[in-house]
Scaffold this motif. Structure first.
Motif, PDB file in Angstrom:
ATOM      1  N   LEU A  33     -45.669  14.391  27.601  1.00 16.69           N
ATOM      2  CA  LEU A  33     -46.719  13.570  27.023  1.00 16.69           C
ATOM      3  C   LEU A  33     -46.733  12.227  27.761  1.00 16.69           C
ATOM      4  N   ALA A  35     -46.782   8.578  28.208  1.00 12.74           N
ATOM      5  CA  ALA A  35     -46.536   7.461  27.308  1.00 12.74           C
ATOM      6  C   ALA A  35     -45.832   6.349  28.072  1.00 12.74           C
ATOM      7  N   LEU A  48     -48.913   5.659  23.350  1.00 15.77           N
ATOM      8  CA  LEU A  48     -49.368   7.010  23.684  1.00 15.77           C
ATOM      9  C   LEU A  48     -50.821   6.974  24.114  1.00 15.77           C
ATOM     10  N   ARG A  49     -51.188   7.851  25.022  1.00 12.42           N
ATOM     11  CA  ARG A  49     -52.591   7.954  25.432  1.00 12.42           C
ATOM     12  C   ARG A  49     -53.372   8.684  24.355  1.00 12.42           C
ATOM     13  N   ALA A  50     -54.452   8.089  23.919  1.00  7.78           N
ATOM     14  CA  ALA A  50     -55.260   8.665  22.842  1.00  7.78           C
ATOM     15  C   ALA A  50     -56.062   9.875  23.307  1.00  7.78           C
ATOM     16  N   TRP A  52     -55.048  12.289  25.356  1.00 10.77           N
ATOM     17  CA  TRP A  52     -54.220  13.437  25.746  1.00 10.77           C
ATOM     18  C   TRP A  52     -54.210  14.461  24.612  1.00 10.77           C
ATOM     19  N   THR A  55     -51.326  14.356  21.732  1.00  3.79           N
ATOM     20  CA  THR A  55     -51.002  13.105  21.057  1.00  3.79           C
ATOM     21  C   THR A  55     -51.089  13.230  19.544  1.00  3.79           C
ATOM     22  N   ASP A  56     -52.147  13.810  19.035  1.00  3.76           N
ATOM     23  CA  ASP A  56     -52.313  13.937  17.587  1.00  3.76           C
ATOM     24  C   ASP A  56     -51.223  14.817  16.968  1.00  3.76           C
TER      25      ASP A  56
END
Length: 72
Positions: A33, A35, A48-50, A52, A55-56
């Motif tokens: 991920l 980050a 964190l990249r929103a 990607w 991420t959720d």
């Protein structure tokens, strides 16, 4: 990063696609991920990249882990 709350378990009741995933897949998703870890205000922040895809799932998993009762 601030994300709006979806409720305690998210929209799907906490049953995401990774619910029954093998540990190897979970480790792969976590370590791949994108980050950035920074320090400031005597804390460590994970940015964190929103955009990607994982991420959720990672945020939902972290919320579920934090909701577990502490062992005594």
């Amino acid at each position: 990063m601030h994300r709006p709350e979806q409720g305690a378990e998210g929209e799907d009741g906490g049953a995401g696609e990774l619910r029954n995933a093998a540990p190897k897949l979970l480790r792969y998703r976590l370590f791949h991920l994108p980050a950035r870890l920074t320090r400031g205000q005597r804390k460590r922040w994970l940015h964190l990249r929103a955009d990607w895809p994982g991420t959720d799932d990672l945020i939902d998993t972290w919320r579920a882990v934090k909701a577990l009762p502490a062992r005594c």
